[in-house]
Design a protein around this motif. Structure first.
Motif, PDB file in Angstrom:
ATOM      1  N   TRP A  12      -2.025  -1.792  -0.492  1.00  0.00           N
ATOM      2  CA  TRP A  12      -1.346  -0.602  -0.994  1.00  0.00           C
ATOM      3  C   TRP A  12      -2.314   0.562  -0.941  1.00  0.00           C
ATOM      4  O   TRP A  12      -3.264   0.639  -1.698  1.00  0.00           O
ATOM      5  N   PRO A  54      -1.886   4.530  -0.766  1.00  0.00           N
ATOM      6  CA  PRO A  54      -1.215   5.810  -0.665  1.00  0.00           C
ATOM      7  C   PRO A  54      -2.078   6.834   0.065  1.00  0.00           C
ATOM      8  O   PRO A  54      -3.294   6.839  -0.077  1.00  0.00           O
ATOM      9  N   ALA A  65       0.961  11.321  -1.318  1.00  0.00           N
ATOM     10  CA  ALA A  65       0.899  11.055  -2.747  1.00  0.00           C
ATOM     11  C   ALA A  65       0.374  12.240  -3.524  1.00  0.00           C
ATOM     12  O   ALA A  65       0.698  12.418  -4.687  1.00  0.00           O
ATOM     13  N   ASP A  85       3.054  -2.095   8.930  1.00  0.00           N
ATOM     14  CA  ASP A  85       2.747  -2.776   7.671  1.00  0.00           C
ATOM     15  C   ASP A  85       3.655  -3.989   7.538  1.00  0.00           C
ATOM     16  O   ASP A  85       4.838  -3.937   7.819  1.00  0.00           O
ATOM     17  N   LYS A  97       5.408   2.611  -0.243  1.00  0.00           N
ATOM     18  CA  LYS A  97       5.901   3.406   0.873  1.00  0.00           C
ATOM     19  C   LYS A  97       7.419   3.471   0.918  1.00  0.00           C
ATOM     20  O   LYS A  97       8.120   2.582   0.439  1.00  0.00           O
ATOM     21  N   THR A 157       6.387   7.009   7.539  1.00  0.00           N
ATOM     22  CA  THR A 157       6.498   6.499   6.180  1.00  0.00           C
ATOM     23  C   THR A 157       5.998   7.562   5.221  1.00  0.00           C
ATOM     24  O   THR A 157       5.159   8.394   5.576  1.00  0.00           O
ATOM     25  N   ASP A 203       4.199   8.044   1.461  1.00  0.00           N
ATOM     26  CA  ASP A 203       3.438   7.302   0.464  1.00  0.00           C
ATOM     27  C   ASP A 203       3.866   7.687  -0.945  1.00  0.00           C
ATOM     28  O   ASP A 203       4.163   8.844  -1.236  1.00  0.00           O
TER      29      ASP A 203
END
Length: 319
Positions: A35, A37, A41, A234, A263, A276, A278
């Motif tokens: 994970w 970000p 973010a 991912d 995501k 994607t 975050d």
């Protein structure tokens, strides 16, 4: 323990039950290797820092409405503060949707019911079966059909079998009928901008399926739209898990992910990967667009192992 109690435990254990799986163990050891970000973010504003498994956001009449599965509540945010609109112990709400009559529909996953409530928070009516007597097992997401009615997904238990997820239609007349079955944990549901295609996420199958919407609102020609592990780099040992979905003004589909990736996946009308987004929390299952189109509201979960599953609601800027 009753059947309902077993089903409730399945729902509440969706995240916790994964704790012993190799992926989660690896994530705990690797930290941000799974994970991580990014720049997006930094544009995230927390509008509710103490949400209890928030889900199902929707904008209505100048406010953001969302549910707290872990708190059994419907919440509202007026741009400054969050407030409780309605609460019902044992409901386990997964989504809320205005019905155009000054009221709202709420999916109660734990109590296997669809509840109509007033804007003042009064319970008006409870539905547990379709007009033909089919039980609503694990009602999950809702989307308007554009004609005064709604499509509602029912997930069934959070287990690999039996595969009993479905799509129901709640008509403007209040009648409920089943339109699709045999879905592997039917979850998020979204209608295409032109109203001709309905999209449904099959969480346990890791894919989105689509249906052609007939003139009478029924569904036909079920087919696969996109399988997530074919468009995202991912991945996880257990596969990618799609949840809630929303279309933007350009017809791109934003897909919330119920994996420890933090995501949201964005694909175009053909199911091709675009990007994607975050989110500063590991699980980002649901989202909704601000009326300006410049932001999305994201309901996210931080701790899926311990009830009431604390999380946050974010307002995230879009490029």
């Amino acid at each position: 323990m009753t059947i309902v109690q077993n089903r409730n435990e399945s729902r509440k254990g969706r995240l916790a039950s994964r704790a012993g799986r190799p992926f989660i163990v690896a994530a705990a050891l690797a930290g941000l290797l799974v994970w991580a970000p990014g720049a997006q973010a930094a544009d995230a504003e927390v509008i509710d820092a103490d949400a209890r498994f928030p889900e199902g956001p929707v904008w209505h009449d100048g406010k953001l409405y969302y549910v707290e599965y872990g708190g059994h509540t419907v919440m509202s945010w007026d741009g400054q503060d969050s407030a409780v609109v309605w609460t019902l112990d044992g409901c386990g709400p997964a989504a809320v949707e205005p019905n155009g009559e000054g009221a709202f529909l709420v999916t109660c996953y734990d109590s296997n019911s669809l509840v109509k409530i007033s804007s003042a928070g009064k319970t008006l009516q409870t539905y547990e079966k379709s007009e033909s007597g089919i039980a609503l097992i694990g009602p999950n997401d809702i989307t308007p059909d554009g004609k005064g009615g709604f499509y509602v997904t029912t997930s069934g238990p959070w287990e690999t079998a039996p595969i009993v997820g479905g799509v129901f239609h709640y008509g403007a007349d209040g009648l409920i009928r089943q339109l699709a079955d045999d879905l592997h944990y039917a979850n998020g549901v979204a209608l295409s901008p032109d109203g001709k295609t309905l999209y449904c996420s099959e969480s346990y199958a890791g894919r989105i399926v689509q249906f052609t919407v007939q003139d009478d609102g029924s569904l036909a020609d079920r087919r696969e739209f996109v399988r997530l592990d074919r468009v995202m780099d991912d991945t996880t040992e257990e596969g990618l898990t799609p949840d809630g979905m929303e279309f933007d003004a350009e017809g791109n589909l934003y897909i919330g992910l119920y994996n420890r990736l933090g995501k949201i996946l964005v694909v175009d009308a053909e199911g091709k990967f675009l990007r994607t987004l975050d989110v500063p929390s590991p699980y980002a299952p649901n989202l909704f667009f601000d009326p300006s189109g410049k932001f999305i509201y994201v309901t996210a979960v931080d701790d899926g192992d311990n009830a009431p599953y604390p999380g946050k609601v974010y307002k995230i800027g879009l490029d």
